[in-house]
Design a protein around this motif. Structure first.
Motif, PDB file in Angstrom:
ATOM      1  N   GLN A   1      26.736 -57.868  65.618  1.00  0.00           N
ATOM      2  CA  GLN A   1      27.691 -56.782  65.332  1.00  0.00           C
ATOM      3  C   GLN A   1      26.994 -55.433  65.151  1.00  0.00           C
ATOM      4  N   LYS A   2      25.883 -55.428  64.458  1.00  0.00           N
ATOM      5  CA  LYS A   2      25.280 -54.175  64.013  1.00  0.00           C
ATOM      6  C   LYS A   2      24.434 -53.488  65.079  1.00  0.00           C
ATOM      7  N   GLY A   3      24.241 -54.143  66.254  1.00  0.00           N
ATOM      8  CA  GLY A   3      23.551 -53.497  67.377  1.00  0.00           C
ATOM      9  C   GLY A   3      22.087 -53.168  67.111  1.00  0.00           C
ATOM     10  N   LEU A   4      21.462 -53.898  66.200  1.00  0.00           N
ATOM     11  CA  LEU A   4      20.062 -53.563  65.914  1.00  0.00           C
ATOM     12  C   LEU A   4      19.107 -54.068  66.990  1.00  0.00           C
ATOM     13  N   ASP A   5      19.646 -54.908  67.895  1.00  0.00           N
ATOM     14  CA  ASP A   5      18.864 -55.269  69.070  1.00  0.00           C
ATOM     15  C   ASP A   5      18.741 -54.052  70.002  1.00  0.00           C
ATOM     16  N   LEU A   6      19.742 -53.176  69.987  1.00  0.00           N
ATOM     17  CA  LEU A   6      19.658 -51.960  70.800  1.00  0.00           C
ATOM     18  C   LEU A   6      18.555 -51.049  70.265  1.00  0.00           C
ATOM     19  N   LEU A   7      18.492 -50.940  68.942  1.00  0.00           N
ATOM     20  CA  LEU A   7      17.449 -50.091  68.351  1.00  0.00           C
ATOM     21  C   LEU A   7      16.077 -50.713  68.589  1.00  0.00           C
ATOM     22  N   LEU A   8      16.056 -52.044  68.569  1.00  0.00           N
ATOM     23  CA  LEU A   8      14.800 -52.754  68.829  1.00  0.00           C
ATOM     24  C   LEU A   8      14.281 -52.392  70.222  1.00  0.00           C
ATOM     25  N   GLU A   9      15.210 -52.396  71.186  1.00  0.00           N
ATOM     26  CA  GLU A   9      14.849 -52.087  72.569  1.00  0.00           C
ATOM     27  C   GLU A   9      14.413 -50.617  72.686  1.00  0.00           C
ATOM     28  N   ALA A  10      15.085 -49.759  71.936  1.00  0.00           N
ATOM     29  CA  ALA A  10      14.781 -48.327  72.017  1.00  0.00           C
ATOM     30  C   ALA A  10      13.575 -47.942  71.163  1.00  0.00           C
ATOM     31  N   ALA A  11      13.130 -48.862  70.293  1.00  0.00           N
ATOM     32  CA  ALA A  11      12.124 -48.495  69.276  1.00  0.00           C
ATOM     33  C   ALA A  11      10.830 -47.909  69.845  1.00  0.00           C
ATOM     34  N   PRO A  12      10.219 -48.542  70.886  1.00  0.00           N
ATOM     35  CA  PRO A  12       8.944 -47.986  71.367  1.00  0.00           C
ATOM     36  C   PRO A  12       9.091 -46.518  71.764  1.00  0.00           C
ATOM     37  N   GLN A  13      10.198 -46.187  72.430  1.00  0.00           N
ATOM     38  CA  GLN A  13      10.414 -44.802  72.855  1.00  0.00           C
ATOM     39  C   GLN A  13      10.794 -43.923  71.669  1.00  0.00           C
ATOM     40  N   ALA A  14      11.590 -44.464  70.764  1.00  0.00           N
ATOM     41  CA  ALA A  14      12.014 -43.679  69.603  1.00  0.00           C
ATOM     42  C   ALA A  14      10.790 -43.291  68.765  1.00  0.00           C
ATOM     43  N   LEU A  15       9.841 -44.229  68.642  1.00  0.00           N
ATOM     44  CA  LEU A  15       8.646 -43.935  67.854  1.00  0.00           C
ATOM     45  C   LEU A  15       7.818 -42.832  68.513  1.00  0.00           C
ATOM     46  N   LYS A  16       7.962 -42.728  69.845  1.00  0.00           N
ATOM     47  CA  LYS A  16       7.211 -41.697  70.580  1.00  0.00           C
ATOM     48  C   LYS A  16       7.859 -40.319  70.509  1.00  0.00           C
ATOM     49  N   LEU A  17       9.008 -40.209  69.831  1.00  0.00           N
ATOM     50  CA  LEU A  17       9.714 -38.902  69.807  1.00  0.00           C
ATOM     51  C   LEU A  17       8.837 -37.732  69.327  1.00  0.00           C
ATOM     52  N   PRO A  18       8.010 -37.802  68.312  1.00  0.00           N
ATOM     53  CA  PRO A  18       7.706 -38.971  67.495  1.00  0.00           C
ATOM     54  C   PRO A  18       8.669 -39.082  66.317  1.00  0.00           C
ATOM     55  N   ALA A  19       8.729 -40.321  65.773  1.00  0.00           N
ATOM     56  CA  ALA A  19       9.549 -40.575  64.586  1.00  0.00           C
ATOM     57  C   ALA A  19       8.978 -41.787  63.868  1.00  0.00           C
ATOM     58  N   GLN A  20       9.373 -41.967  62.634  1.00  0.00           N
ATOM     59  CA  GLN A  20       9.060 -43.190  61.904  1.00  0.00           C
ATOM     60  C   GLN A  20      10.362 -43.967  61.710  1.00  0.00           C
ATOM     61  N   THR A  37      24.337 -49.252  74.717  1.00  0.00           N
ATOM     62  CA  THR A  37      23.102 -49.493  75.460  1.00  0.00           C
ATOM     63  C   THR A  37      21.954 -48.827  74.726  1.00  0.00           C
ATOM     64  N   ALA A  38      20.739 -49.337  74.988  1.00  0.00           N
ATOM     65  CA  ALA A  38      19.553 -48.750  74.360  1.00  0.00           C
ATOM     66  C   ALA A  38      19.378 -47.300  74.823  1.00  0.00           C
ATOM     67  N   GLU A  39      19.713 -47.022  76.100  1.00  0.00           N
ATOM     68  CA  GLU A  39      19.563 -45.643  76.603  1.00  0.00           C
ATOM     69  C   GLU A  39      20.503 -44.692  75.876  1.00  0.00           C
ATOM     70  N   GLY A  40      21.752 -45.142  75.696  1.00  0.00           N
ATOM     71  CA  GLY A  40      22.733 -44.309  75.004  1.00  0.00           C
ATOM     72  C   GLY A  40      22.257 -43.976  73.595  1.00  0.00           C
ATOM     73  N   LEU A  41      21.753 -44.999  72.930  1.00  0.00           N
ATOM     74  CA  LEU A  41      21.252 -44.808  71.568  1.00  0.00           C
ATOM     75  C   LEU A  41      20.058 -43.856  71.565  1.00  0.00           C
ATOM     76  N   LEU A  42      19.145 -44.082  72.518  1.00  0.00           N
ATOM     77  CA  LEU A  42      17.935 -43.262  72.562  1.00  0.00           C
ATOM     78  C   LEU A  42      18.275 -41.790  72.779  1.00  0.00           C
ATOM     79  N   GLN A  43      19.229 -41.540  73.680  1.00  0.00           N
ATOM     80  CA  GLN A  43      19.628 -40.144  73.920  1.00  0.00           C
ATOM     81  C   GLN A  43      20.168 -39.502  72.642  1.00  0.00           C
TER      82      GLN A  43
END
Ligand code: ADP
Ligand code: GLC
Length: 476
Positions: free
Chosen positions: A308-327, A427-433
């Motif tokens: 339900q919570k879509g944290l698999d989407l964040l998991l998929e987006a995580a490597p790129q999200a960390l490169k934003l950079p972000a923690q 989608t992971a892309e939608g979240l990442l954007q």
């Protein structure tokens, strides 16, 4: 007006999620409106420990089927709400979570455990009730109390009306046919107009089918669940009962979730002393072993780890999200796969991503205050409370446009009302954007302040919801 609020959990004593929070706060708001509301809940060990003097007031017996005779006890919560505790040690004196055994699997007798809760609610609402107090309305919450409206419809004499509040369509309370007899329900209750759901007995369907009125916890979710795509098999039934169904957006406990007084925080703050918020980030970074950086945004998550919570989407987006950079900081528990996968990300990106598996009230508050951006990419979300906490804590949320998230978060593209970031497809892309947009805005302090302030000014109290429930009770 006398209301029995029946629930399987109640904060702060027994809580696995939002239902417990609602049961712990809405009744007091209703009492403020002059409603005589009493909360019916199983006497779990944590409750009995807090109310050792809960006195016996009745022993509802001959409840039918295999249902035992419990002891009904009465206590008063610190906010003055009377609690009615269904005490039957063989059912409720068990360790841990109200629903799961030690291995994380549902207790095998959950139909009897929550059948008894439903049956006692009906006992109170019917002429069987031997007490001086009898409710006009039994207000049920989720599948665990879903059989109460059915029992009420079969009990002789004049009975209370019933309202069923749906907090989550995904938990349907499914049991096999044999439980019909064990629960003391007549054969006539089986069938498509009764409690039967694709060959199973569904507590949830029972409630939706038999209650005099139905609410769910946000207007958008009320619309979504009437579609086949999001109705989880109940769309047809919910459309059929559409004239009885409405959405009432939840509030939050604004005393417990207040950054100006929150005792869990390293440093309290308010909209006028917003600069004090940063000390919470530094403290959390130190506590969780993250690099002490002020120049990258900290993304926060507090959640059940489920589909339900879509944290698999964040998991998929995580490597790129960390490169934003972000923690990234995650607090959650649930599916073993997600727990494992998040643990692996934290291990790989030590210093940049911290993951805590478990249920930790204090840490939840600290994350709300310490994070710059709160992330809630839910596939569906009946209401959601965490995004409301984060708005109040000056931590703009990134959410998917669904259910209560869509009803509480306005995208920053709206320069007058924006208080967060909203994305569409799951989608992971939608979240990442959306995360990219949020990070860019965070780097623009003036713009960010405006977003924070708008979120902090939002009224998330129970006031509006309590008035709506009172109107509905009156209509019933
Ligand atoms: P749901 O009820 O679907 O889990 P909500 O957003 O309505 O979602 O409510 C979740 C509640 O549970 C919030 O009060 C949140 O802070 C709390 N919560 C969820 N997971 C945890 C956790 N791991 N530790 C502490 N609190 C949690
Ligand atoms: C459920 C939903 C959540 C909602 C909560 C309280 O657990 O998943 O969205 O906020 O109930 O109504």
């Amino acid at each position: 007006m006398k209301i029995l609020f029946a629930t399987s959990e109640i904060a702060p004593w027994v809580k696995t999620g939002g239902l417990g929070e609602v049961a712990g706060t809405l009744p007091a708001a209703l009492r403020f409106h002059g409603v005589d509301v009493r909360v019916l809940v199983p006497a779990y060990p944590d409750l009995l420990q807090h109310f050792p003097d809960a006195r016996e007031i009745a022993q509802p017996h001959r409840l039918g089927g295999l249902l035992p005779t419990p002891t009904l006890r009465e206590a008063v919560s610190p906010d003055g709400t009377p609690l009615l505790l269904v005490d039957y040690p063989p059912y409720y004196h068990r360790p841990g979570n109200p629903y799961l055994g030690p291995e994380g699997r549902d207790w095998l007798d959950n139909h009897l455990r929550f059948g008894l809760l439903s049956r006692v609610a009906a006992w109170l609402g019917s002429q069987e009730n031997t007490l001086a107090w009898r409710p006009d309305i039994v207000h049920c919450n989720d599948w665990q109390t879903g059989l109460a409206p059915v029992y009420l419809s079969y009990l002789p004499g004049r009975s209370a009306k019933s309202l069923f509040t749906l907090h989550n369509l995904a938990f349907q309370g499914l049991f096999d046919h044999a439980s019909l007899f064990e629960l003391g329900l007549p054969d006539a209750a089986w069938g498509i107009d009764g409690v039967e759901f694709y060959g199973y007995l569904s507590f949830l369907k029972a409630g939706l089918q038999h209650a005099n009125a139905i609410t769910t916890v946000s207007p958008t979710y009320a619309r979504e669940i009437q579609t086949d795509a999001e109705g989880m098999g109940m769309g047809g039934l919910l459309r059929h009962r559409g004239d009885r169904l409405s959405g009432i957006l939840n509030g939050i406990d604004t005393r417990v979730w207040n950054p100006a007084t929150d005792r869990y925080l390293h440093q309290t703050y308010s909209v006028r002393r917003l600069e004090a918020k940063a000390a919470n980030k530094t403290a959390l970074q130190a506590q969780l072993g993250l690099e002490p950086r002020g120049d990258v945004p900290l993304l926060g998550v507090v959640s059940r780890l489920t589909e339900q919570k879509g944290l698999d989407l964040l998991l998929e987006a995580a490597p790129q999200a960390l490169k934003l950079p972000a923690q990234i900081v995650v607090l959650g528990s649930g599916s073993p796969e997600l727990q494992h996968a998040w643990g692996a990300v934290a291990h790989k990106h030590r210093g940049q991503c911290a993951v805590t598996i478990g249920f930790d009230e204090a840490l939840a508050h600290r994350i709300e205050a310490a994070a710059d951006i709160f992330v809630m990419p839910s596939r569906f979300e009946p209401c959601g409370l965490n995004q409301m906490y984060s708005l109040r804590y000056g931590t703009p949320p990134v959410v998917r446009a669904t259910g209560g998230l869509a009803d509480t978060v306005v995208d920053a593209a709206d320069e007058k009302h924006g208080n967060g970031f909203v994305f569409g497809p799951a989608t992971a892309e939608g979240l990442l954007q959306a995360l990219q947009r949020a990070a860019a805005a965070w780097h623009d302090p003036e713009r960010w302040r405006k977003l924070q302030k708008r979120g902090m000014a939002r009224d998330s109290s129970w006031e509006a919801a309590a008035s709506r429930y009172v109107e509905l009770y009156q209509a019933l």
